[in-house]
Design a protein around this motif. Structure first.
Motif, PDB file in Angstrom:
ATOM      1  N   ALA A 181       0.829  -1.204   0.000  1.00 50.74           N
ATOM      2  CA  ALA A 181       0.000   0.000   0.000  1.00 50.74           C
ATOM      3  C   ALA A 181       0.865   1.256   0.000  1.00 50.74           C
ATOM      4  N   LEU A 182       1.957   1.242   0.781  1.00 52.70           N
ATOM      5  CA  LEU A 182       2.865   2.389   0.830  1.00 52.70           C
ATOM      6  C   LEU A 182       3.557   2.598  -0.522  1.00 52.70           C
ATOM      7  N   HIS A 185       1.021   4.025  -2.931  1.00 53.84           N
ATOM      8  CA  HIS A 185       0.713   5.405  -2.552  1.00 53.84           C
ATOM      9  C   HIS A 185       1.838   6.352  -2.996  1.00 53.84           C
ATOM     10  N   SER A 186       3.080   5.954  -2.742  1.00 55.15           N
ATOM     11  CA  SER A 186       4.221   6.794  -3.130  1.00 55.15           C
ATOM     12  C   SER A 186       4.297   6.952  -4.641  1.00 55.15           C
ATOM     13  N   ALA A 188       1.784   6.699  -6.759  1.00 53.31           N
ATOM     14  CA  ALA A 188       0.658   7.518  -7.210  1.00 53.31           C
ATOM     15  C   ALA A 188       0.909   8.999  -6.944  1.00 53.31           C
ATOM     16  N   LEU A 189       1.525   9.303  -5.811  1.00 58.21           N
ATOM     17  CA  LEU A 189       1.844  10.702  -5.514  1.00 58.21           C
ATOM     18  C   LEU A 189       2.832  11.276  -6.528  1.00 58.21           C
ATOM     19  N   ASN A 193      -0.763  12.196 -10.085  1.00 61.15           N
ATOM     20  CA  ASN A 193      -1.471  13.474  -9.952  1.00 61.15           C
ATOM     21  C   ASN A 193      -1.641  14.120 -11.322  1.00 61.15           C
ATOM     22  N   TYR A 334      -8.825   2.523  -8.403  1.00 56.52           N
ATOM     23  CA  TYR A 334      -8.454   1.521  -7.403  1.00 56.52           C
ATOM     24  C   TYR A 334      -8.261   0.156  -8.061  1.00 56.52           C
ATOM     25  N   GLY A 337      -5.046   0.075  -9.633  1.00 56.90           N
ATOM     26  CA  GLY A 337      -4.000   0.011  -8.617  1.00 56.90           C
ATOM     27  C   GLY A 337      -3.747  -1.411  -8.150  1.00 56.90           C
TER      28      GLY A 337
END
Length: 361
Positions: A181-182, A185-186, A188-189, A193, A334, A337
């Motif tokens: 998940a981390l 998330h990283s 995607a950031l 964006n 999602y 992802g």
């Protein structure tokens, strides 16, 4: 175990006529056509295990009371490049059996100047079904005669347990691990964006934009002994579409690295309309392979009357290129992802098998 051993020879070096039938656009070998042979070989080996080593023809399925189908292809790893000037030997045998399942290991070797070189290793899971009820049908036990065969059987049992463990960790059932998940998330950031404008032009490619599609009618010439479309033919179609997808994305020559998994959910009937959809799930790089591309190809049968679709097969392939690229496949939803993480998991397993280091997205 040794009674099920079977082999096929493809004398490319001495038969230009045969080589012509397998030559691809770059002058190499059409790997997808070899997949057809491997699927057929695995089926023959499974039947040989049940009917005995002296069997030469299958005959009518109804006379035997059972039939065998491919349930999954767990892996096919390319260990060395194919060469069109060498003879090939495809071989395999049963290494493990369950109550109604048979695991077959297959190998592709190059034969040149008295030397043998292993080019590909893989595993097929075959299942036996009752010819009338289509429920599970018991298969013969596997007799082990040597310590080597006992070791192979233990490996087959390990594969079974690993498949069960992976199934329990499926992202269709449980959420990703905290570290996954981390990572997502990283990523995607950094890349996901849509308002971020400091990315180089073309570096971000949305996963949905990598999709390609092929729709076709299934003809009886590609049927198997069960009067359904031959699984090896579907493997070839999926491979060729996946190759095209990775080639267009990288814009560079690509080389097949592995078939990471195939699941056969249901048969494809003759006369049905088949829709193949491919998309790139994950891209990475390593010391050995500057560019790695993981592709999913989904096969659906389309109901012409209603337009409804049912999935029949899920194929996962990996290609590599010696030319590095900066383009990244980025999930937007999602669902995408989770597919991105599935691709990451597949490459991690492949990297462990091939000894690849410093795998990075």
């Amino acid at each position: 175990m040794h009674d099920s051993y079977t082999e096929i020879f493809l004398p490319f070096a001495s038969s230009p006529e045969l080589l012509e039938q397998y030559t691809n656009a770059a002058g190499g070998i059409r790997t997808g056509k070899l997949f057809e042979h491997l699927d057929s070989l695995a089926g023959s080996i499974a039947y040989k295990h049940i009917l005995g080593p002296s069997v030469e023809t299958l005959g009518k399925i109804s006379e035997h009371g059972f039939y065998i189908v491919t349930a999954a292809v767990d892996r096919l790893d390319m260990l060395a490049p194919l060469s069109p000037v060498r003879d090939l030997r495809l071989s395999g045998h049963v290494i493990y059996v369950g109550k109604s399942s048979i695991e077959v290991v297959v190998k592709m070797e190059a034969l040149e100047k008295g030397q043998e070189k292993t080019l590909m290793l893989g595993r097929f899971t075959m299942v036996c079904r009752d010819a009338f009820t289509h429920k599970a049908h018991a298969v013969n036990e596997l007799k082990l005669s040597t310590p080597e065969e006992e070791a192979l059987f233990a490996i087959g049992d390990l594969h079974r347990k690993r498949r069960h463990s992976l199934a329990q960790r499926s992202l269709h059932l449980v959420p990703p691990s905290p570290s996954e998940a981390l990572t997502l998330h990283s990523f995607a950031l950094k890349y996901g964006n849509e308002l971020k404008n400091d990315l180089p032009s073309g570096e971000r490619v949305w996963m949905d934009d990598t999709k390609l599609e092929r729709t076709m009618l299934m003809f009886p010439q590609e049927r198997n002994v069960h009067q359904k479309i031959f699984g090896g033919f579907l493997m070839r179609l999926a491979y060729e579409l996946g190759f095209t997808t990775s080639r267009l994305f990288t814009r560079n020559p690509v080389r097949f690295l592995s078939l990471d998994n195939i699941s056969f959910a249901r048969p494809v009937p003759i006369g049905s309309i088949l829709r193949l959809t491919s998309e790139i799930l994950y891209t990475a790089s390593s010391e050995q392979f500057p560019t790695i591309v993981h592709v999913r190809v989904k096969a659906n049968v389309v109901d012409v009357e209603t337009g409804a679709e049912r999935m029949t097969n899920d194929f996962r392939f990996t290609w590599c290129s010696d030319i590095p690229i900066t383009r990244k496949v980025v999930p937007k939803t999602y669902r995408e992802g989770m597919l991105w993480l599935e691709g990451r998991r597949a490459l991690e397993i492949g990297a462990a098998i091939q000894g690849v280091k410093t795998l990075s997205p």
